[in-house]
Design a protein around this motif. Structure first.
Motif, PDB file in Angstrom:
ATOM      1  N   THR A   1      34.736  47.297  29.302  1.00 33.97           N
ATOM      2  CA  THR A   1      35.848  47.344  30.246  1.00 33.97           C
ATOM      3  C   THR A   1      35.882  46.053  31.058  1.00 33.97           C
ATOM      4  O   THR A   1      34.904  45.704  31.719  1.00 33.97           O
ATOM      5  CB  THR A   1      35.703  48.550  31.184  1.00 33.97           C
ATOM      6  N   LYS A   2      36.997  45.335  31.002  1.00 27.94           N
ATOM      7  CA  LYS A   2      37.112  44.044  31.688  1.00 27.94           C
ATOM      8  C   LYS A   2      38.526  43.875  32.224  1.00 27.94           C
ATOM      9  O   LYS A   2      39.492  44.409  31.666  1.00 27.94           O
ATOM     10  CB  LYS A   2      36.776  42.883  30.736  1.00 27.94           C
ATOM     11  N   SER A   3      38.634  43.106  33.295  1.00 18.88           N
ATOM     12  CA  SER A   3      39.936  42.770  33.867  1.00 18.88           C
ATOM     13  C   SER A   3      40.437  41.465  33.250  1.00 18.88           C
ATOM     14  O   SER A   3      39.723  40.784  32.502  1.00 18.88           O
ATOM     15  CB  SER A   3      39.809  42.614  35.378  1.00 18.88           C
ATOM     16  N   VAL A   4      41.687  41.123  33.590  1.00 21.78           N
ATOM     17  CA  VAL A   4      42.236  39.847  33.126  1.00 21.78           C
ATOM     18  C   VAL A   4      41.381  38.692  33.634  1.00 21.78           C
ATOM     19  O   VAL A   4      41.086  37.741  32.890  1.00 21.78           O
ATOM     20  CB  VAL A   4      43.705  39.706  33.601  1.00 21.78           C
TER      21      VAL A   4
ATOM     22  N   VAL B   1      44.168  40.159  24.566  1.00 20.28           N
ATOM     23  CA  VAL B   1      44.467  40.678  25.902  1.00 20.28           C
ATOM     24  C   VAL B   1      45.330  39.689  26.669  1.00 20.28           C
ATOM     25  O   VAL B   1      46.353  40.062  27.288  1.00 20.28           O
ATOM     26  CB  VAL B   1      43.165  40.965  26.681  1.00 20.28           C
ATOM     27  N   LEU B   2      44.961  38.423  26.648  1.00 19.32           N
ATOM     28  CA  LEU B   2      45.693  37.420  27.429  1.00 19.32           C
ATOM     29  C   LEU B   2      47.064  37.131  26.821  1.00 19.32           C
ATOM     30  O   LEU B   2      48.003  36.779  27.552  1.00 19.32           O
ATOM     31  CB  LEU B   2      44.854  36.143  27.530  1.00 19.32           C
ATOM     32  N   ARG B   3      47.182  37.280  25.516  1.00 19.34           N
ATOM     33  CA  ARG B   3      48.505  37.112  24.891  1.00 19.34           C
ATOM     34  C   ARG B   3      49.438  38.231  25.331  1.00 19.34           C
ATOM     35  O   ARG B   3      50.626  38.005  25.615  1.00 19.34           O
ATOM     36  CB  ARG B   3      48.358  37.082  23.371  1.00 19.34           C
TER      37      ARG B   3
ATOM     38  N   ALA C   1      46.740  41.316  43.418  1.00 15.08           N
ATOM     39  CA  ALA C   1      45.311  41.258  43.091  1.00 15.08           C
ATOM     40  C   ALA C   1      44.934  42.404  42.166  1.00 15.08           C
ATOM     41  O   ALA C   1      44.103  42.250  41.260  1.00 15.08           O
ATOM     42  CB  ALA C   1      44.477  41.301  44.369  1.00 15.08           C
ATOM     43  N   LYS C   2      45.559  43.560  42.358  1.00 12.93           N
ATOM     44  CA  LYS C   2      45.265  44.709  41.495  1.00 12.93           C
ATOM     45  C   LYS C   2      45.713  44.447  40.063  1.00 12.93           C
ATOM     46  O   LYS C   2      45.111  44.962  39.111  1.00 12.93           O
ATOM     47  CB  LYS C   2      45.945  45.965  42.042  1.00 12.93           C
ATOM     48  N   ILE C   3      46.769  43.653  39.888  1.00 11.35           N
ATOM     49  CA  ILE C   3      47.199  43.306  38.529  1.00 11.35           C
ATOM     50  C   ILE C   3      46.114  42.504  37.824  1.00 11.35           C
ATOM     51  O   ILE C   3      45.734  42.789  36.678  1.00 11.35           O
ATOM     52  CB  ILE C   3      48.515  42.502  38.551  1.00 11.35           C
TER      53      ILE C   3
END
Length: 378
Positions: free
Chosen positions: A116-119, A133-135, A102-104
């Motif tokens: 600032t954003k997460s996956v 980012v997703l690539r 989950a931290k990943i």
């Protein structure tokens, strides 16, 4: 630029693999290296199956915050607030072994010049760099993992099919189709984190000669010795605070406040007024059958008393309303014009047939004449 995680360095590992904003400023070219550092810190392989499990158990509302006895398969809601521009924040509610994974997915990425954003947030709310980012994420964890994340996060939310019998509050409200609806209020999980941020100011130490630190009736309570039972992203203590409703206004004050803010003119609630109006009505009836100078003088005196008392009441209301309007920066000219004495006298509760009789005499020629005489003499 990023730094690799040193083998066996817990401090470094916690800096990289975390739910918190780590302060690791990145540029777009360093994203892939950062994801490799995150993967190394996890030390386990993130598969598509694990990613789907983490996403399935991530929501805007975590039912375990209401009752820890909630079934893990019925523990999260994903609710989009209609008509709001604010982006909904997801938090994971997974079993302890899945917290590193989950931290990943929820690790905040600080890219220079961008929010600032997460996956997970890049999947939900794409922006100019989301594709990059997703690539980079795919190059480290695989296209099948990203596909699994998108399938769950962008798909229909999980349904809550049962609740534990424990601590859930229940409220009944009218149903549009008739009968009642049973509802259970649940707060957004983000509120748990937000209240910690808001309340932090109230727990600061008072420094001598510094501005006074605000205080409040706050209480800290440990959530659990194992907060990961609710969410690995939630730690520390639960905050409780006491919010007291302001004292209710007295009826007169409430009516005056409504009047100043565009409402109707306050009622004159003296119960004796209705008695005197009925006595005036009796004298009007008698005057039709028999009258002389004395009875006419008595009729005039009673009408004058009612009119003068009503005028005094309206003058008092207008004076107090103007004072309140000035205190609240409301234009006095916006106040409703004060009513005539007959209207002031009529706006009250009457016994059976009392209103019709009062309206007849207060709207009659004698009362109208006495009002004109009084206003002329003022």
């Amino acid at each position: 630029m990023t730094e690799d995680v040193e083998e066996g360095s817990e401090a470094k590992k916690n800096d990289v693999l975390t739910f918190k904003v780590p302060g690791r400023i990145l540029d777009l070219s360093g994203l892939e290296a950062e994801f490799r550092a995150i993967s190394a810190a996890c030390g386990k392989v993130l598969t598509a199956e694990i990613a789907a499990r983490v996403c399935t158990k991530s929501g805007t509302h975590l039912i375990k915050l209401v009752s820890p006895r909630t079934d893990g398969d019925h523990a999260v809601l994903r609710v989009d607030a209609e008509g709001e521009n604010a982006k909904q924040q997801l938090l994971p509610s997974v079993n302890a072994p899945d917290i590193p994974f989950a931290k990943i997915l929820f690790r905040p990425l600080e890219v220079t010049g961008y929010p600032t954003k997460s996956v997970i947030q890049h999947v939900m709310y794409s922006d100019d760099i989301s594709e990059i980012v997703l690539r980079a994420f795919t190059s480290v964890f695989g296209a099948d993992v990203l596909k699994s994340i998108r399938s769950v996060i962008l798909g229909p939310p999980p349904e809550i099919l049962k609740l534990s019998h424990g601590e859930f509050p229940i409220i009944f409200i009218p149903s549009p189709d008739g009968g009642d609806l049973q509802i259970t209020p649940v707060s957004p999980a983000a509120a748990f984190m937000d209240i910690k941020e808001v309340s932090g100011l109230y727990f600061q130490k008072q420094v001598k000669d510094a501005p006074r630190v605000p205080r409040g009736r706050w209480h800290k309570q440990a959530v659990s010795s194992k907060p990961q039972n609710i969410s690995g992203a939630i730690g520390g203590q639960r905050f409780r605070f006491l919010a007291e409703m302001p004292r209710g206004l007295a009826q007169y004050d409430a009516e005056l406040y409504r009047y100043v803010n565009g409402g109707s003119f306050p009622r004159w609630r003296d119960p004796d007024v209705a008695v005197w109006v009925m006595r005036y009505a009796d004298l009007i009836d008698r005057d039709k059958e028999y009258n002389n100078q004395d009875t006419r003088a008595g009729l005039d005196r009673l009408a004058d008393r009612l009119i003068n008392d009503a005028l005094a009441f309206t003058e008092e209301i207008v004076r107090e309303a103007a004072s309140m309007a000035n205190a609240h920066d409301i234009a006095v000219e916006s106040l409703e014009k004060s009513p005539r004495p007959a209207t002031v006298l009529l706006r009250r509760s009457w016994q059976k047939d009392g209103f019709d009789r009062a309206r007849l005499v207060l709207g009659g020629a004698h009362f109208d004449y006495r009002e004109k005489q009084i206003r002329k003499d003022v």
